[in-house]
Design an enzyme around this catalytic site. Structure first.
Site, PDB file in Angstrom:
ATOM      1  N   SER A 100     -19.997 -45.536  32.058  1.00  0.00           N
ATOM      2  CA  SER A 100     -19.471 -45.956  33.356  1.00  0.00           C
ATOM      3  C   SER A 100     -17.970 -46.189  33.339  1.00  0.00           C
ATOM      4  CB  SER A 100     -20.181 -47.228  33.822  1.00  0.00           C
ATOM      5  OG  SER A 100     -20.009 -48.257  32.863  1.00  0.00           O
ATOM      6  N   HIS A 143     -22.594 -39.726  34.735  1.00  0.00           N
ATOM      7  CA  HIS A 143     -22.656 -41.172  35.005  1.00  0.00           C
ATOM      8  C   HIS A 143     -23.748 -41.458  36.026  1.00  0.00           C
ATOM      9  CE1 HIS A 143     -20.602 -44.849  37.068  1.00  0.00           C
ATOM     10  NE2 HIS A 143     -21.574 -45.231  36.269  1.00  0.00           N
ATOM     11  N   GLU A 161     -22.511 -39.107  39.091  1.00  0.00           N
ATOM     12  CA  GLU A 161     -21.094 -38.763  38.972  1.00  0.00           C
ATOM     13  C   GLU A 161     -20.894 -37.945  37.696  1.00  0.00           C
ATOM     14  OE1 GLU A 161     -16.890 -41.193  39.526  1.00  0.00           O
ATOM     15  OE2 GLU A 161     -18.554 -42.186  38.513  1.00  0.00           O
ATOM     16  N   ASN A 194     -16.325 -46.377  39.927  1.00  0.00           N
ATOM     17  CA  ASN A 194     -15.959 -47.700  39.420  1.00  0.00           C
ATOM     18  C   ASN A 194     -14.490 -48.021  39.674  1.00  0.00           C
ATOM     19  OD1 ASN A 194     -18.432 -48.622  38.562  1.00  0.00           O
ATOM     20  ND2 ASN A 194     -18.262 -47.710  36.540  1.00  0.00           N
TER      21      ASN A 194
END
Length: 734
Positions: A443, A464, A476, A514
């Site tokens: 992540s 991800h 992702e 993120n």
């Protein structure tokens, strides 16, 4: 080729077949409407025709909805008055469906009409159900894979071709609410029990033909056209109906916090329509439908949640000229919650899965996650014993790396530590085939750095997942500096196999999602240290359409995880890392042992079962509440700009390669205000000039984190929009 064709048989049945050339599922187009009306007029005028059946030429489906270009054409044809063009076009659809419903009967006696039935071979959604609702009887194939419903609310509109008015009059406001307000899609048997359709049969076309030849005048008069009709459950002025409508209003506002235009407009159309006759109700529905379509939120939601999402799922960003890369045998390294979830969704897709962990007990525990999931499905009647056995048979849980031989994709989901990941990469590459793609599920850790442990960096990529894997819709995909096109194609094809939506981004710390989520949560933490009330912060976000507020989100994802990310980022950035009051707050909570929901103590207090009891009052001892509290809009704009500016910077720096991925990714990953269409669409709605101006004001008030990115400044000066400047369709055409 025509989209609707008419045939007549010797028994007097006219069959209208809907079959749009080149489409796997029928959609209603401008030409299609005209053709359907011509077929209806022909059949009604022909004295030899005793009844009419509308069906589909597509195996397994009737129709998937409306071609959205039809609505665009209505706007364009109206020139300077697009609202008038939409309203008139919608009323033309109403007139056609009303013609089908009345079927040539005498307006006073309600006699002399021709029975019209719908024969659906399978799925019917949107206009694909609104059309059958206007017929006199609907027959659906006994096809458990088919889905029946009106999902329009999910993309920011509501059923506007009479579906709203007809369904409420058919089922009552309470009975219609799951299908109108939740967009619920159900299998044929459940659609029949709910009253959406009339019959589930083996051969709907044959059954429909038999019915129209025997139907009597009374069989084709809709309840709302019959004398003495009363709405099921009561109209708004009826005591029972009054309570229903009050409850519906409370329910919608409770769920949406008033952030979504379509549900409010839908409720207005239903309430106002229930007070008048049927034809007036259709006009009211058309006015509210036009109102929603003219709201920029509607266009943004349709674009992101329907058009862009579908384009990404179909491979809009997939490298060209790379042959099919579907996964046959998958290796998953790490059987913790993430690895177990990856194994589950992969086995669901029919892949052979090797689930690896340090010992047999740990590997078996990971496999038991799938077993528990399937057991829940069996209790709900969704999973058979045979399906459970077959799925579990696809997963080999083992500590033996030799079982990875023959895998064509590896997904590493071990502890988030570069050294641990590097060691596992090297051990596994000694066993797997030369052409096997290796993916790291991380992540935060940059893929380019992780790829240095690989002998084949061109075959190394980031995938991800979001937790829980089986529920979250987005994946992702991260390209390292040396990642090759085949690795990207492999990752995309795999994500398509597990039926999730992919976005592909270039490597950078925190990637895209993120990168935007962390500033959002940090801004909330900063406000807490400033004395802003925690309920105000969370409710401000929820009123923007976020599923949960950032304070609650922090508790759910765990406070020590936030502390760990902050320390790792500071170690990587060194002196460039900006000091933040948000870090001070997180570190303090960590020291206090308030780690969030998992420790039953965080920003909230919890009972022994983990249920939230309320915001922790002890926070005010450390950070006293400010007096006065800030304005709601100020709080909302701080939360919004903290995220959207990172999205702009990600585009500016080339992390985002396609604006569609920025918008779709934000909505699916962390629930970014779906009504807005995503962060870049939101800036287009408020306008780049205002966004740049507001950046300057926020920077002056709160600091450089709100500084206007050069790209946004340039676009503001030129009066540009993101979808005007970076239109992916225009780029593809060029």
């Amino acid at each position: 080729m025509a989209e609707f064709t008419l045939t007549k048989d010797a028994e007097g049945v006219a069959t209208i077949t809907w079959d749009v050339p080149g489409k796997s599922m029928n959609v209603m187009s401008f030409d299609g409407l005209a053709e359907l009306e011509a077929c209806i007029d022909d059949a009604l005028a022909d004295e030899a025709v005793k009844g009419i059946v509308v069906t589909s030429g597509k195996a397994g489906s009737f129709a998937g909805g409306m071609d959205l270009n039809l609505l665009a054409k209505m706007k364009e044809d109206a020139g300077d008055d697009p609202a008038r063009g939409l309203f008139d076009g919608i009323m033309q659809m109403h007139a056609l469906l009303r013609k089908i419903e009345l079927a040539g009967m005498d307006p006073k006696t309600k006699k002399g009409g021709k029975p019209i039935a719908a024969a659906l071979p399978g799925t019917a959604a949107g206009i694909g159900l609104e059309l059958p609702l206007a017929t006199h009887r609907t027959f659906v194939a006994d096809n458990p894979k088919a889905r029946i419903g009106l999902p329009e609310i999910m993309v920011g509109i509501f059923p506007g071709a009479g579906g709203t008015t007809r369904l409420v009059r058919k089922l009552g406001a309470m009975g219609a609410s799951p299908f109108l307000l939740e967009g619920k899609m159900v299998e044929p048997a459940k659609a029949k029990s709910a009253g959406l359709i009339d019959e589930v049969v083996a051969d709907p076309l044959s059954a429909a033909k038999d019915w129209v030849l025997t139907a009597k005048d009374a069989d084709i008069v809709k309840p709302w056209d019959a004398k003495g009709y009363k709405m099921p459950g009561g109209a708004p002025y009826h005591p029972a109906g009054f309570m229903t409508f009050v409850g519906a209003n409370a329910m919608v506002n409770g769920k949406t916090k008033g952030a979504f235009p379509a549900p409010k407009a839908l409720l207005s159309a239903v309430y106002e329509g229930a007070l008048v006759d049927f034809d007036t109700a259709l006009r009211i529905e058309a006015r509210w439908f036009t109102h929603v379509l003219m709201n920029p939120s509607s266009g943004a939601m349709i674009r992101s949640l329907f058009l862009n999402k579908e384009a990404l799922e179909k491979g809009a960003v997939r490298p060209k000229d790379i042959p099919d890369q579907r996964v046959k045998k998958l290796g998953v390294l790490g059987a913790g919650m993430m690895g177990a979830g990856i194994a589950l969704v992969s086995a669901q897709a029919g892949m052979e899965v090797v689930l690896i962990d340090r010992d047999q007990a740990a590997a078996d525990k990971g496999k038991s996650y799938t077993e528990a999931y399937l057991d829940k499905g069996m209790k709900r009647g969704k999973v058979t014993a045979e399906k459970k056995e077959a799925m579990l048979g696809l997963i080999t849980a083992t500590p033996d790396l030799d079982h990875l031989n023959g895998c064509d994709l590896i997904i590493e989901a071990v502890f988030e530590d570069p050294k641990v990941k590097a060691e596992m990469t090297q051990r596994v590459e000694a066993i797997i085939p030369e052409d096997c793609i290796f993916a790291s599920n991380t992540s935060t850790l940059p893929i380019t750095e992780l790829a240095k442990a690989s002998k084949r960096p061109e075959q190394f990529i980031g995938i991800h997942f979001f937790s829980p894997v089986e529920k979250m819709l987005l994946v992702e995909i991260i390209k390292g500096k040396e990642t090759g096109d085949r690795a990207v194609a492999k990752a995309l094809d795999y994500v398509r196999q597990i039926r999730k939506t992919p976005i592909v981004v270039n490597d950078a710390r925190f990637f895209y999602c993120n990168r935007c989520i962390i500033p959002y949560m940090n801004e909330a933490m900063r406000m807490v240290t400033e004395g802003v009330a925690m309920p105000l912060i969370d409710h401000a976000a929820q009123q923007l359409g976020f599923p949960v507020g950032p304070i609650q989100l922090t508790d759910e994802t765990s406070i020590d995880l936030g502390a760990k990310i902050a320390r790792a980022t500071k170690a990587a950035m060194g002196n460039a890392y900006p000091d933040s009051p948000a870090d001070d707050l997180i570190f303090w909570l960590e020291e206090e042992g308030r780690l969030g929901r998992k420790s039953k103590a965080g920003f909230f207090d919890y009972d022994e079962s983990g249920k939230r009891l309320g915001y922790w009052k002890g926070m005010a001892d450390k950070y006293p509440l400010a007096d006065p509290q800030p304005d709601l809009i100020e709080v909302q704009e701080r939360l919004m700009f903290a995220q959207v500016l990172e999205a702009v910077r990600a585009l500016e720096e080339g992390v985002l390669m396609d604006i569609r991925e920025g918008d779709v990714g934000a909505i699916l990953a962390w629930g970014f205000a779906p009504w807005s269409g995503g962060p870049l669409s939101w800036i287009d709605i408020i306008g780049t000039p205002y966004a740049a101006e507001r950046c300057d004001q926020l920077t002056e008030a709160y600091g450089e984190r709100f500084a206007c990115p050069p790209l946004l400044r340039e676009m503001a000066e030129k009066g540009q929009t993101f979808y005007g400047r970076f239109n992916p369709e225009a780029k593809a055409a060029a």
